[in-house]
Design a protein around this motif. Structure first.
Motif, PDB file in Angstrom:
ATOM      1  N   ASN A 170      34.222  35.731  24.026  1.00  0.00           N
ATOM      2  CA  ASN A 170      34.470  34.367  24.485  1.00  0.00           C
ATOM      3  C   ASN A 170      35.452  34.311  25.648  1.00  0.00           C
ATOM      4  O   ASN A 170      35.649  33.251  26.241  1.00  0.00           O
ATOM      5  N   LEU A 171      36.090  35.415  25.984  1.00  0.00           N
ATOM      6  CA  LEU A 171      37.048  35.425  27.101  1.00  0.00           C
ATOM      7  C   LEU A 171      36.312  35.770  28.387  1.00  0.00           C
ATOM      8  O   LEU A 171      36.333  36.890  28.882  1.00  0.00           O
ATOM      9  N   VAL A 172      35.616  34.771  28.920  1.00  0.00           N
ATOM     10  CA  VAL A 172      34.798  35.002  30.105  1.00  0.00           C
ATOM     11  C   VAL A 172      35.319  34.234  31.319  1.00  0.00           C
ATOM     12  O   VAL A 172      34.676  34.223  32.364  1.00  0.00           O
ATOM     13  N   GLY A 173      36.458  33.598  31.161  1.00  0.00           N
ATOM     14  CA  GLY A 173      37.046  32.858  32.267  1.00  0.00           C
ATOM     15  C   GLY A 173      38.184  33.621  32.907  1.00  0.00           C
ATOM     16  O   GLY A 173      38.513  34.746  32.531  1.00  0.00           O
ATOM     17  N   VAL A 174      38.798  32.988  33.904  1.00  0.00           N
ATOM     18  CA  VAL A 174      39.874  33.596  34.683  1.00  0.00           C
ATOM     19  C   VAL A 174      41.047  32.638  34.735  1.00  0.00           C
ATOM     20  O   VAL A 174      40.880  31.457  35.065  1.00  0.00           O
ATOM     21  N   SER A 175      42.234  33.131  34.426  1.00  0.00           N
ATOM     22  CA  SER A 175      43.455  32.348  34.587  1.00  0.00           C
ATOM     23  C   SER A 175      44.419  33.096  35.490  1.00  0.00           C
ATOM     24  O   SER A 175      44.564  34.326  35.375  1.00  0.00           O
ATOM     25  N   ILE A 176      45.083  32.383  36.383  1.00  0.00           N
ATOM     26  CA  ILE A 176      46.127  32.967  37.222  1.00  0.00           C
ATOM     27  C   ILE A 176      47.451  32.592  36.596  1.00  0.00           C
ATOM     28  O   ILE A 176      47.832  31.417  36.551  1.00  0.00           O
ATOM     29  N   THR A 177      48.160  33.599  36.091  1.00  0.00           N
ATOM     30  CA  THR A 177      49.287  33.355  35.187  1.00  0.00           C
ATOM     31  C   THR A 177      50.650  33.746  35.749  1.00  0.00           C
ATOM     32  O   THR A 177      51.655  33.595  35.058  1.00  0.00           O
ATOM     33  N   GLY A 178      50.691  34.239  36.963  1.00  0.00           N
ATOM     34  CA  GLY A 178      51.983  34.605  37.529  1.00  0.00           C
ATOM     35  C   GLY A 178      51.864  34.913  39.004  1.00  0.00           C
ATOM     36  O   GLY A 178      50.795  35.282  39.487  1.00  0.00           O
ATOM     37  N   SER A 179      52.954  34.739  39.721  1.00  0.00           N
ATOM     38  CA  SER A 179      52.996  35.075  41.151  1.00  0.00           C
ATOM     39  C   SER A 179      54.307  35.762  41.465  1.00  0.00           C
ATOM     40  O   SER A 179      55.279  35.660  40.722  1.00  0.00           O
ATOM     41  N   GLY A 180      54.320  36.471  42.577  1.00  0.00           N
ATOM     42  CA  GLY A 180      55.534  37.153  42.997  1.00  0.00           C
ATOM     43  C   GLY A 180      55.479  37.473  44.473  1.00  0.00           C
ATOM     44  O   GLY A 180      54.410  37.420  45.094  1.00  0.00           O
ATOM     45  N   SER A 181      56.608  37.823  45.043  1.00  0.00           N
ATOM     46  CA  SER A 181      56.657  38.193  46.461  1.00  0.00           C
ATOM     47  C   SER A 181      57.828  39.124  46.709  1.00  0.00           C
ATOM     48  O   SER A 181      58.800  39.134  45.953  1.00  0.00           O
ATOM     49  N   ALA A 182      57.715  39.918  47.742  1.00  0.00           N
ATOM     50  CA  ALA A 182      58.789  40.831  48.139  1.00  0.00           C
ATOM     51  C   ALA A 182      59.808  40.077  48.980  1.00  0.00           C
ATOM     52  O   ALA A 182      59.455  39.184  49.758  1.00  0.00           O
ATOM     53  N   GLN A 183      61.062  40.435  48.818  1.00  0.00           N
ATOM     54  CA  GLN A 183      62.135  39.804  49.585  1.00  0.00           C
ATOM     55  C   GLN A 183      62.595  40.764  50.681  1.00  0.00           C
ATOM     56  O   GLN A 183      63.293  41.734  50.415  1.00  0.00           O
ATOM     57  N   LEU A 184      62.180  40.496  51.911  1.00  0.00           N
ATOM     58  CA  LEU A 184      62.624  41.295  53.049  1.00  0.00           C
ATOM     59  C   LEU A 184      63.865  40.631  53.640  1.00  0.00           C
ATOM     60  O   LEU A 184      63.982  39.401  53.647  1.00  0.00           O
ATOM     61  N   SER A 185      64.776  41.425  54.148  1.00  0.00           N
ATOM     62  CA  SER A 185      66.071  40.872  54.563  1.00  0.00           C
ATOM     63  C   SER A 185      66.284  40.843  56.072  1.00  0.00           C
ATOM     64  O   SER A 185      67.186  40.155  56.555  1.00  0.00           O
TER      65      SER A 185
ATOM     66  N   SER B  76      50.004  36.543  53.428  1.00  0.00           N
ATOM     67  CA  SER B  76      50.473  35.194  53.734  1.00  0.00           C
ATOM     68  C   SER B  76      50.153  34.179  52.647  1.00  0.00           C
ATOM     69  O   SER B  76      50.991  33.328  52.322  1.00  0.00           O
ATOM     70  N   ILE B  77      48.959  34.228  52.058  1.00  0.00           N
ATOM     71  CA  ILE B  77      48.602  33.247  51.035  1.00  0.00           C
ATOM     72  C   ILE B  77      49.418  33.441  49.756  1.00  0.00           C
ATOM     73  O   ILE B  77      50.037  32.488  49.261  1.00  0.00           O
ATOM     74  N   PRO B  78      49.460  34.647  49.167  1.00  0.00           N
ATOM     75  CA  PRO B  78      50.261  34.781  47.940  1.00  0.00           C
ATOM     76  C   PRO B  78      51.756  34.578  48.179  1.00  0.00           C
ATOM     77  O   PRO B  78      52.466  34.106  47.282  1.00  0.00           O
ATOM     78  N   LEU B  79      52.240  34.907  49.372  1.00  0.00           N
ATOM     79  CA  LEU B  79      53.644  34.693  49.702  1.00  0.00           C
ATOM     80  C   LEU B  79      53.960  33.201  49.742  1.00  0.00           C
ATOM     81  O   LEU B  79      54.951  32.731  49.164  1.00  0.00           O
ATOM     82  N   ALA B  80      53.101  32.422  50.409  1.00  0.00           N
ATOM     83  CA  ALA B  80      53.303  30.973  50.482  1.00  0.00           C
ATOM     84  C   ALA B  80      53.153  30.332  49.107  1.00  0.00           C
ATOM     85  O   ALA B  80      53.919  29.426  48.738  1.00  0.00           O
ATOM     86  N   LEU B  81      52.158  30.792  48.329  1.00  0.00           N
ATOM     87  CA  LEU B  81      51.961  30.264  46.984  1.00  0.00           C
ATOM     88  C   LEU B  81      53.176  30.522  46.114  1.00  0.00           C
ATOM     89  O   LEU B  81      53.655  29.616  45.396  1.00  0.00           O
ATOM     90  N   ASP B  82      53.699  31.728  46.155  1.00  0.00           N
ATOM     91  CA  ASP B  82      54.844  32.067  45.308  1.00  0.00           C
ATOM     92  C   ASP B  82      56.063  31.212  45.652  1.00  0.00           C
ATOM     93  O   ASP B  82      56.826  30.826  44.752  1.00  0.00           O
ATOM     94  N   GLU B  83      56.245  30.884  46.915  1.00  0.00           N
ATOM     95  CA  GLU B  83      57.396  30.064  47.302  1.00  0.00           C
ATOM     96  C   GLU B  83      57.341  28.681  46.671  1.00  0.00           C
ATOM     97  O   GLU B  83      58.349  28.183  46.152  1.00  0.00           O
ATOM     98  N   VAL B  84      56.168  28.038  46.702  1.00  0.00           N
ATOM     99  CA  VAL B  84      56.099  26.688  46.125  1.00  0.00           C
ATOM    100  C   VAL B  84      56.106  26.735  44.597  1.00  0.00           C
ATOM    101  O   VAL B  84      56.598  25.805  43.946  1.00  0.00           O
TER     102      VAL B  84
ATOM    103  N   ARG C 179      57.855  28.975  42.791  1.00  0.00           N
ATOM    104  CA  ARG C 179      59.247  29.206  42.391  1.00  0.00           C
ATOM    105  C   ARG C 179      60.161  28.042  42.751  1.00  0.00           C
ATOM    106  O   ARG C 179      61.254  27.912  42.176  1.00  0.00           O
ATOM    107  N   ALA C 180      59.710  27.192  43.650  1.00  0.00           N
ATOM    108  CA  ALA C 180      60.465  25.967  43.951  1.00  0.00           C
ATOM    109  C   ALA C 180      60.208  24.885  42.911  1.00  0.00           C
ATOM    110  O   ALA C 180      60.808  23.800  42.981  1.00  0.00           O
TER     111      ALA C 180
END
Length: 336
Positions: free
Chosen positions: A5-20, A293-301, A303-304
């Protein structure tokens, strides 16, 4: 084995690297004929991050992946597949296996996927097929690029655009499918508009048998043609993905596009009639980070605290190949 029955997809976490280490427009004006006003007015970019000399692509990709796994509360050893979207690997044979080792994801299959600035969307859709077929339950998708490696710093048409970065999401099998629709496209006839090409020289291996050796050349781009392509094809591919999802632009909570140029984001949002407050933009700080660029922008909003469970996210990537694609999904994770 995954339950039937587990035939769907969930996005359950995001992350990004912190460059200085940031490189500002004013600093760029010291090496090419440009200015902060000229760059910002044409692109929306004010600065970009440049990876430190000791920072490998694998390391920043692993950092992004580690953060995504922490948000999803998933231990690395539970990851069964890692897809690394990148055009700038540490090793031409691929860097995903090195990321697997750095994360300690000892049970994961790992491979690179190259589709330039569309790479994250292509990887998202690829990962979903493994999850829907019941092959894997836990997948880590990472978009990472160090474009400063392949930037011609004497070319003001391109050096003002690109930065380095990495972002990631965790995708898990679910009884509710959060990936509602997608559309992927390619057109090799437009390849010359944006490329990082190999240039070879003849090499005589033995008498009568010639081979070739060479290296890749810095990024070249026809900015005018890429802009025309993006403002035409990106709204179109989003509309097709929305149709497949049974949604309309009015249903979009967050529009997360590849961060190439603010004028492109504005043009796409205007055509789809998406209010500006729903359009995610971080290019002023990061520039164009390609597959990151997409996962980086997604993670920012995320975590905000702006993105909430069940928010509808429309995303589209577009770039070299030329390739472009869109995906419509519901956010499954709670606030960061």
């Amino acid at each position: 084995m995954v339950q039937a029955n587990l035939v769907g997809v969930s996005i359950t976490g995001s992350g990004s690297a912190q460059l200085s280490r940031a490189l500002s427009n004013d600093q760029l004006s010291q090496i090419v004929d440009t200015s902060d006003e000229w760059i910002a007015s044409r692109t929306g970019i004010r600065q970009r991050y440049i990876a430190e000399t000791q920072q490998s692509l694998s390391h920043i990709a692993a950092e992004a992946g580690r953060q995504a796994l922490a948000m999803a509360k998933l231990p690395p050893e539970s990851v069964q597949l890692i897809i690394l979207a990148t055009s700038t690997p540490d090793d031409l044979f691929g860097s995903a296996c090195q990321v697997q080792t750095l994360l300690g994801a000892t049970h994961a299959v790992a491979f690179d996927l190259t589709a330039a600035c569309s790479g994250f969307v292509f990887s998202l859709v690829t990962a979903a097929q493994y999850l829907r077929q019941g092959v894997y339950q836990n997948v880590l998708v990472i978009g990472a690029d160090i474009l400063s490696r392949w930037t011609d710093w004497s070319d003001r048409r391109t050096c003002i655009l690109f930065g380095d970065g990495a972002g990631a999401v965790v995708m898990q099998a679910s009884d509710v499918d959060g990936l509602l629709g997608f559309e992927l496209c390619s057109d090799g006839r437009l390849n010359g508009c944006l490329k990082l090409s190999y240039q070879s020289e003849p090499l005589e291996i033995v008498e009568g048998i010639q081979g070739q050796q060479g290296t890749f050349q810095p990024i070249t781009m026809n900015g005018r043609e890429v802009y025309k392509f993006a403002v035409s094809r990106v709204p179109e591919v989003l509309e097709k993905a929305l149709f497949r999802a049974g949604k309309t632009p009015r249903d979009i909570d967050w529009l997360v596009l590849h961060q190439a140029n603010q004028r492109i984001l504005d043009a796409v949002a205007e055509r789809l009639e998406v209010p500006s407050e729903r359009v995610v933009s971080n290019m002023a700080c990061h520039g164009n980070t390609s597959a990151a660029s997409i996962p980086l922008a997604l993670d920012e909003v995320v975590r905000a605290g702006k993105v909430r469970p069940s928010d509808l996210i429309a995303t589209a990537g577009f770039g070299a190949g030329l390739t472009w694609g869109a995906a419509i999904f519901e956010w499954a994770a709670g606030p960061a």
